[in-house]
Design a protein around this motif. Structure first.
Motif, PDB file in Angstrom:
ATOM      1  N   ASN A 188       3.525  25.019 -40.955  1.00 24.00           N
ATOM      2  CA  ASN A 188       3.621  25.130 -39.501  1.00 24.00           C
ATOM      3  C   ASN A 188       5.084  25.088 -39.060  1.00 24.00           C
ATOM      4  O   ASN A 188       5.799  24.141 -39.381  1.00 24.00           O
ATOM      5  CB  ASN A 188       2.856  23.988 -38.823  1.00 24.00           C
ATOM      6  N   SER A 189       5.504  26.139 -38.333  1.00 24.85           N
ATOM      7  CA  SER A 189       6.892  26.199 -37.819  1.00 24.85           C
ATOM      8  C   SER A 189       7.877  25.802 -38.919  1.00 24.85           C
ATOM      9  O   SER A 189       8.657  24.854 -38.780  1.00 24.85           O
ATOM     10  CB  SER A 189       7.054  25.279 -36.606  1.00 24.85           C
ATOM     11  N   THR A 230       9.139  24.852 -32.548  1.00 18.22           N
ATOM     12  CA  THR A 230       7.929  24.040 -32.582  1.00 18.22           C
ATOM     13  C   THR A 230       7.048  24.368 -31.384  1.00 18.22           C
ATOM     14  O   THR A 230       7.487  25.013 -30.420  1.00 18.22           O
ATOM     15  CB  THR A 230       8.291  22.550 -32.550  1.00 18.22           C
ATOM     16  N   LYS A 231       5.797  23.915 -31.436  1.00 19.41           N
ATOM     17  CA  LYS A 231       4.880  24.170 -30.332  1.00 19.41           C
ATOM     18  C   LYS A 231       5.372  23.534 -29.039  1.00 19.41           C
ATOM     19  O   LYS A 231       5.128  24.054 -27.939  1.00 19.41           O
ATOM     20  CB  LYS A 231       3.478  23.664 -30.672  1.00 19.41           C
ATOM     21  N   CYS A 257      -1.399  24.394 -42.723  1.00 14.26           N
ATOM     22  CA  CYS A 257      -2.788  24.739 -42.432  1.00 14.26           C
ATOM     23  C   CYS A 257      -3.355  25.499 -43.620  1.00 14.26           C
ATOM     24  O   CYS A 257      -2.623  26.203 -44.328  1.00 14.26           O
ATOM     25  CB  CYS A 257      -2.895  25.592 -41.168  1.00 14.26           C
ATOM     26  N   LYS A 303      -5.869  25.765 -37.239  1.00 13.85           N
ATOM     27  CA  LYS A 303      -5.163  24.901 -36.298  1.00 13.85           C
ATOM     28  C   LYS A 303      -6.120  24.269 -35.298  1.00 13.85           C
ATOM     29  O   LYS A 303      -5.848  23.209 -34.746  1.00 13.85           O
ATOM     30  CB  LYS A 303      -4.076  25.689 -35.578  1.00 13.85           C
TER      31      LYS A 303
END
Length: 309
Positions: free
Chosen positions: A8-9, A41-42, A137, A155
């Protein structure tokens, strides 16, 4: 079964490993010349910036929202990637390193239950986060195309999403064709013009029509959506050209700094050359000014030299 594991990222998460105070905070990573946002990032996405934004256009957003911005550090990212891959190799009899932040893990002769695959996925996810600090993930399906698709959905399911034959059609009916690996926006528009709006309709498409509209790749995609594995593991060939480059985030005025950078990145290129057991036929050195910060176009400079060995 095939597991698709995706960090993730990745670049931003690598930076957070060494800055735990930045966990769950907005972080962005810039390209070689600090010109483009290449990872975030989110939390950073939620503040209105996106990958591909020129940094000078969103600098004010980053500063006003306390977004921590890093220059890219590919040496660090490659090292983290190697550590993650070493753990993958402990789990799977065969793997394919698809990119620096994602891999396919092949379990061709393992006949486990759905619950078993969930346990394997969560165990792998937890171990990589515990030992390395990288969130990942996992999508587990019979084919690579479905595995990529299920990874995106993971996710929303605690980081792991496993293929279940009785539920796959419902999932595909809610999936836009453009999100499928190998389709993309252009082919999605072609499919839409023929009345195919979602992945389930694509899955049920006659193979002859798929090949006619989408070439042999579309033919393979339809089969993969039906659970028939026909996209083989990619075996990476030796690179004919090895590039090692970096541009500076600050203006450089002295030759010594340039010479140090040249030595460092030449060493990295030689390491890659040796790792694939190749011989060097030529060495090319180049230098240029940065387009993003030049106030006068006439001040732009670039030059290079090639030496044959």
């Amino acid at each position: 079964m095939i597991l698709h594991c995706d960090s993730n990222s990745f670049y931003a998460s690598c930076e957070q490993i060494f800055r735990p105070d930045l966990r769950e905070k907005p972080v962005a990573v810039l390209s070689n010349n600090d010109g483009i946002i290449i990872a975030l990032t989110k939390e950073a996405k939620a503040l209105g910036i996106k990958r591909g934004d020129p940094f000078f256009k969103v600098r004010h957003i980053c500063e006003s929202n306390n977004i921590t911005v890093f220059s890219s550090n590919y040496t660090l990212y490659a090292d983290i990637s190697r550590r993650i891959t070493s753990i993958y190799m402990e789990y799977a009899p065969d793997i394919e390193e698809y990119s620096i932040d994602e891999s396919f893990l092949f379990f061709n002769r393992c006949n486990f239950s759905v619950q078993d695959w969930y346990e394997i996925g969560h165990d792998l996810k937890q171990r990589i986060y515990k030992e390395i600090g990288m969130p990942i993930c996992v999508g587990a399906t019979p084919t690579k195309t479905l595995a990529k698709l299920y990874n995106k959905k993971a996710k929303e399911h605690g980081g792991v999403f496993v293929y279940e034959p009785s539920k796959v059609d419902e999932f595909l009916a809610q999936t836009d064709c453009g999100t499928i690996w190998g389709i993309g926006p252009a082919r999605a528009r072609t499919l839409l013009s023929h009345g195919i709006k979602n992945a389930l309709q694509l899955k049920d498409m006659p193979l002859f029509d798929a090949k006619k509209l989408l070439t042999i790749q579309g033919f393979a995609t339809v089969q993969e959506l039906n659970g028939i594995s026909c996209i083989d593991k990619v075996i990476r060939e030796k690179k004919d050209v090895i590039t090692s480059s970096r541009q500076f985030s600050k203006k450089v005025y002295d030759m010594k700094t340039l010479e140090c950078a040249l030595v460092q990145y030449t060493e990295l290129a030689v390491e890659r050359l040796r790792s694939q057991k190749s011989e060097c036929g030529a060495v090319s050195i180049y230098i240029s000014t940065c387009n993003y910060y030049a106030e006068n176009p006439d001040e732009q400079y670039s030059n290079g030299a090639i030496i044959l060995s």
